[in-house]
Design a protein around this motif. Structure first.
Motif, PDB file in Angstrom:
ATOM      1  N   ALA A  75      -6.438  -0.969  -4.898  1.00 19.76           N
ATOM      2  CA  ALA A  75      -5.529   0.162  -5.073  1.00 19.76           C
ATOM      3  C   ALA A  75      -4.451  -0.195  -6.091  1.00 19.76           C
ATOM      4  O   ALA A  75      -4.102   0.622  -6.953  1.00 19.76           O
ATOM      5  CB  ALA A  75      -4.890   0.542  -3.741  1.00 19.76           C
ATOM      6  N   ALA A  76      -3.946  -1.437  -6.016  1.00 15.67           N
ATOM      7  CA  ALA A  76      -2.910  -1.858  -6.957  1.00 15.67           C
ATOM      8  C   ALA A  76      -3.467  -1.929  -8.366  1.00 15.67           C
ATOM      9  O   ALA A  76      -2.817  -1.539  -9.342  1.00 15.67           O
ATOM     10  CB  ALA A  76      -2.355  -3.212  -6.541  1.00 15.67           C
ATOM     11  N   GLY A 101      -4.030   3.352  -1.940  1.00 16.24           N
ATOM     12  CA  GLY A 101      -3.069   2.430  -1.347  1.00 16.24           C
ATOM     13  C   GLY A 101      -2.814   2.768   0.107  1.00 16.24           C
ATOM     14  O   GLY A 101      -2.795   1.878   0.976  1.00 16.24           O
ATOM     15  N   LEU A 117       2.601   1.923  -3.487  1.00 18.72           N
ATOM     16  CA  LEU A 117       1.766   2.450  -4.560  1.00 18.72           C
ATOM     17  C   LEU A 117       1.759   3.971  -4.548  1.00 18.72           C
ATOM     18  O   LEU A 117       1.666   4.609  -5.599  1.00 18.72           O
ATOM     19  CB  LEU A 117       0.340   1.928  -4.424  1.00 18.72           C
ATOM     20  CG  LEU A 117       0.176   0.433  -4.677  1.00 18.72           C
ATOM     21  CD1 LEU A 117      -1.220  -0.008  -4.325  1.00 18.72           C
ATOM     22  CD2 LEU A 117       0.483   0.117  -6.131  1.00 18.72           C
ATOM     23  N   GLY A 132       0.820  -1.216   0.000  1.00 22.67           N
ATOM     24  CA  GLY A 132       0.000   0.000   0.000  1.00 22.67           C
ATOM     25  C   GLY A 132       0.849   1.260   0.000  1.00 22.67           C
ATOM     26  O   GLY A 132       0.536   2.239  -0.674  1.00 22.67           O
ATOM     27  N   PRO A 164       2.568  -3.808 -10.091  1.00 23.56           N
ATOM     28  CA  PRO A 164       1.511  -3.928  -9.076  1.00 23.56           C
ATOM     29  C   PRO A 164       0.666  -5.191  -9.266  1.00 23.56           C
ATOM     30  O   PRO A 164       0.329  -5.863  -8.283  1.00 23.56           O
ATOM     31  CB  PRO A 164       0.672  -2.667  -9.292  1.00 23.56           C
ATOM     32  CG  PRO A 164       1.617  -1.684  -9.837  1.00 23.56           C
ATOM     33  CD  PRO A 164       2.574  -2.458 -10.684  1.00 23.56           C
ATOM     34  N   ASP A 223      -3.698   1.325  -9.965  1.00 21.58           N
ATOM     35  CA  ASP A 223      -2.396   1.794 -10.416  1.00 21.58           C
ATOM     36  C   ASP A 223      -2.089   1.256 -11.815  1.00 21.58           C
ATOM     37  O   ASP A 223      -1.587   1.981 -12.670  1.00 21.58           O
ATOM     38  CB  ASP A 223      -1.325   1.341  -9.422  1.00 21.58           C
ATOM     39  CG  ASP A 223      -0.007   2.042  -9.655  1.00 21.58           C
ATOM     40  OD1 ASP A 223       0.219   3.078  -9.031  1.00 21.58           O
ATOM     41  OD2 ASP A 223       0.782   1.537 -10.477  1.00 21.58           O
ATOM     42  N   THR A 282      -3.476   0.508   3.418  1.00 24.37           N
ATOM     43  CA  THR A 282      -2.458   0.188   4.408  1.00 24.37           C
ATOM     44  C   THR A 282      -2.920   0.546   5.811  1.00 24.37           C
ATOM     45  O   THR A 282      -2.745  -0.236   6.748  1.00 24.37           O
ATOM     46  CB  THR A 282      -1.157   0.954   4.095  1.00 24.37           C
ATOM     47  OG1 THR A 282      -0.665   0.486   2.855  1.00 24.37           O
ATOM     48  CG2 THR A 282      -0.118   0.724   5.168  1.00 24.37           C
ATOM     49  N   LEU A 315      -6.423  -3.215  -0.664  1.00 20.25           N
ATOM     50  CA  LEU A 315      -5.069  -3.069  -1.195  1.00 20.25           C
ATOM     51  C   LEU A 315      -4.998  -3.513  -2.652  1.00 20.25           C
ATOM     52  O   LEU A 315      -4.359  -2.871  -3.491  1.00 20.25           O
ATOM     53  CB  LEU A 315      -4.089  -3.884  -0.348  1.00 20.25           C
ATOM     54  CG  LEU A 315      -3.745  -3.270   1.010  1.00 20.25           C
ATOM     55  CD1 LEU A 315      -3.017  -4.264   1.892  1.00 20.25           C
ATOM     56  CD2 LEU A 315      -2.896  -2.024   0.813  1.00 20.25           C
TER      57      LEU A 315
END
Lengths: 564, 166
Positions: free
Chosen positions: A399-400, A323, A318, A315, A408, A403, A327, A396
């Protein structure tokens, strides 16, 4: 200016002093520690509410000017971490009071447990509140010193051995921290994070990159990020159960917090994203492979602790708001769950006499409550829906995915594999320690030890002493050979002393004391509650993440006037 | 910022010697190394403070030009105090280790030793055995110089170091 801000640090420190003066009144000591930690929980919660409603709360200690003084800052992230750490430490303290670890630790310097624990709490709180690098260093030293003492409590051979590694590694990382502080000061002329946020950007790239790398390495050692994680599984499991619980839950997370704070505040456009993603991936995979190979539940959990630090680093790496929010949520979840698991393990050890998978079995039938208490957080750790572990991982991964790059995605794949392997590790533990009968465990063990043909003299001092590793029991058998030594240390827990034989001999502890059971059960309940309140909690994490990425909120609340 | 070359050199020599000593086995030497590193870092702080000047004591209404930077000095003092406490603690630990083992060497990782041991005898680990209940009992040859061959199980138990509740 908010008078509440310093209290989570000041109260435990003062109480530690008073507690030290009360060495001969253990009863008052206990109530004092419990009272103070309860107060810290209340104060931190109040701080969280204030920080959430009115923005970061700051105090310049001693009203020094803003170029010289020490500042404590409670923004959303710091206050949230404070609340979680306060709740967890309170539960652990209640547990250790219930265990009366003071009584069955033979030869241990009993009465220092409470003062040391309070110093640890003060150090952790100070680390979350610290608004400048040097204060962060001091708080690390506070909590590390307390942890040295707690880890080597009683000074038994195994703890000295594990403590040596732990102390040396942490000393080196502290030295590295000092060096990075010196470099930072030489380059910028300040250590206050809010100042640094402005001045680091003006430095040439290579200088700020060096400072970033130095700080990252320092904190990565504390947070046990691969490849700087090898000290952890070796040292944590040797401490008493409550100590392991609080170390596993909190200390590594303080390192993660420091990484999160410095990465978002000081190095917003980090050129090290890819490096961090790789370390996240490797931390996850190598940690969990270590966990799969373990035959002792404590060591297994220590390895899963390392591996799940990888999710937190993902997290942070990123560098996006999503991210960071993931986290923060995952940190809260993981502190609670990991501490709860270690507390339950302490109960398992008390009930079955060991945490080695070889020696125990049948706990699901013999101690159904313990089985439930283990099963729920274990599944939570593995990330089974609908628990908070699942929600955190999904956050998480999303979020990846937002990205979008290939790296990721690779880490997401690694994270999914890690999650499955975690499930495998805890399911194996469940099947062996809880599901099979003690008789099966006994027979399997017999078969193995017959095949392995114990060495001559193996059982020479079987059952002659209560505590493994005590110096007076086996002074004659010491050699320099580590294998020899390992055997000596393990001697007291010979194969014929497994859970089954303990039951046969009627020597097993049938009752878990309520004083231990209630805090452990409470923490497990809390971890389930995190699932229930996941929506609001995730909202809070997102607001905290937004604060972190809009650095102005932090900077302007710290620096009010003249120094800007 | 002007840098005092003597201080930089002293600091780096101390750090270098310290790192060399930390690589030793004996805890006492490691400690000496850490103390040297600590002193090297303290000197690095003096470098970070910039040019040396007058003692940073300000009289009321007095002249503040040409003073040394007091902040790094304050930090060094803090670091020295912490170093002192650390030294005391590590010394105590080295002494305890000597009491228990007759030496103060930093010891090998048990796990590591065990894996090497098992690998040298080509047997499976206990974690595997625990799930399969099947253990190939090859106990014929140990490492040369490793003393009497031992039960991998007992060795594996070494890191399970919890006292049993009494």
């Amino acid at each position: 200016m908010n008078a509440l801000v310093p209290l989570p640090v000041v109260l435990p420190i003062l109480a530690a002093g008073v507690s030290l003066a009360l060495l001969h009144h253990p009863r008052i000591q206990r109530w004092l520690s419990l009272g103070v930690l309860t107060a810290v929980v209340v104060i931190s919660s109040a701080l969280l509410v204030q920080a959430d409603r009115h923005g970061p709360q700051t105090v310049w200690i001693g009203a020094w000017s803003e170029t010289l003084g020490i500042v404590l800052v409670a923004d959303r992230l710091a206050a949230l971490m404070l609340v979680v750490s306060a709740v967890v430490t309170l539960a652990v303290l209640a547990y250790s009071v219930g265990q009366g670890m003071t009584e069955d630790e033979e030869g241990a310097p009993i009465s220092i447990y409470h003062p040391t624990f309070l110093v640890l709490v003060a150090g952790v709180s100070n680390a979350f509140l610290a608004g400048d690098l040097f204060n962060l260093f001091v708080s690390f030293e506070m909590l590390l010193f307390a942890s040295y003492v707690l880890l080597t409590l009683g000074g038994t051979a195994t703890r000295i051995r594990a403590g040596t590694i732990y102390v040396l590694v942490n000393l080196l990382s502290s030295t590295l921290f000092l060096i990075s502080i010196a470099v930072t000061y030489a380059a910028t002329g300040t250590l206050t994070l809010a100042h640094l946020a402005e001045r680091l950007a003006e430095l040439p790239d290579h200088v700020s990159l060096m400072i970033q790398l130095l700080l990252l390495t320092t904190f990565a050692i504390k947070a046990a990020v691969f490849p700087l994680s090898f000290w952890l599984p070796d040292s944590y499991p040797t401490a008493p159960a409550p100590v392991t619980a609080v170390f596993a839950g909190l200390l590594t997370k303080v390192g993660v917090y420091a990484i999160l704070r410095t990465q978002t505040l000081l190095f917003p456009d980090s050129p090290l994203s890819d490096l961090l993603l790789w370390t996240a991936l490797l931390t996850m995979l190598i940690g969990i492979l270590g966990a799969v190979a373990q035959s002792d539940i404590k060591r297994m959990l220590s390895f899963t602790l390392v591996s799940h630090i990888g999710y937190l680093i993902l997290g942070i790496a990123l560098g996006s708001r999503l991210g960071t929010a993931g986290t923060i949520f995952y940190v809260v979840h993981h502190i609670t769950i990991q501490t709860a698991l270690f507390l339950v393990l302490g109960l398992v050890e008390r009930r079955a006499g060991s945490t080695a998978l070889m020696r125990i079995g049948g706990l699901a039938r013999l101690a159904p409550l313990l089985a439930v208490l283990f099963f729920v957080p274990a599944m939570n750790l593995a990330g089974i829906p609908p628990f908070s572990g699942f929600i955190g991982k999904v956050g998480l991964f999303q979020a990846a995915q937002a990205d979008g790059g290939w790296l990721p995605w690779t880490v997401v794949a690694g994270g999914a594999v890690t999650s499955l392997l975690t499930l495998y590790a805890v399911a194996k533990t469940w099947a062996v320690a809880f599901w099979r009968t003690p008789e099966e465990a006994h027979e399997a063990l017999e078969a193995i030890s017959d095949a392995a043909d114990p060495a001559p003299g193996h059982g020479s001092d079987d059952g002659t002493h209560q505590h493994r590793g005590h110096v007076h029991t086996s002074a004659g058998t010491i050699t320099k050979n580590d294998i020899e030594e390992a055997r000596r240390l393990g001697n007291d827990d010979l194969p014929d002393r497994d859970f089954h034989t303990l039951i046969e001999a009627g020597e097993d502890n049938r009752h878990s004391p309520a004083g231990m059971l209630v805090p452990a059960a409470g923490l497990v309940t809390l971890s389930v509650l995190l699932t229930v309140v996941a929506g609001p909690l995730y909202g809070l994490s997102e607001r905290a993440a937004r604060d972190l990425h809009q650095r102005d909120t932090y900077v302007s609340s710290v620096l009010t006037g003249e120094a800007r | 910022m002007s840098v005092n070359l003597t201080l930089v050199l002293t600091s780096s020599v101390l750090l270098g010697c310290g790192v060399y000593l930390v690589l030793e086995r004996s805890l006492t030497r490691v400690l000496l190394g850490l103390v040297m590193i600590g002193n090297g870092v303290s000197i690095a702080f003096l470098v970070a403070g910039g040019r040396a000047g007058r003692a940073p004591i300000v009289e009321k209404g007095g002249d503040t030009s040409g003073l040394s930077d007091p902040l790094p000095q304050a930090m060094v003092l803090t670091a020295i105090v912490i170093m002192l406490a650390t030294t005391a603690f590590v010394l105590a630990m080295a002494y305890r280790s000597w009491q228990l083992n007759g030496h103060d060497d930093v010891q090998d990782d048990v796990e590591d030793d065990m894996i090497r041991h098992l690998a040298s005898r080509d047997v499976t680990s206990e974690a595997y055995a625990a799930t399969t209940s099947d253990f190939p009992g090859d106990d014929s040859s140990g490492d040369p110089g490793e003393g009497p061959d031992d039960d991998p199980l007992a060795a594996d138990e070494a890191e399970i170091n919890q006292e049993r509740p009494s």
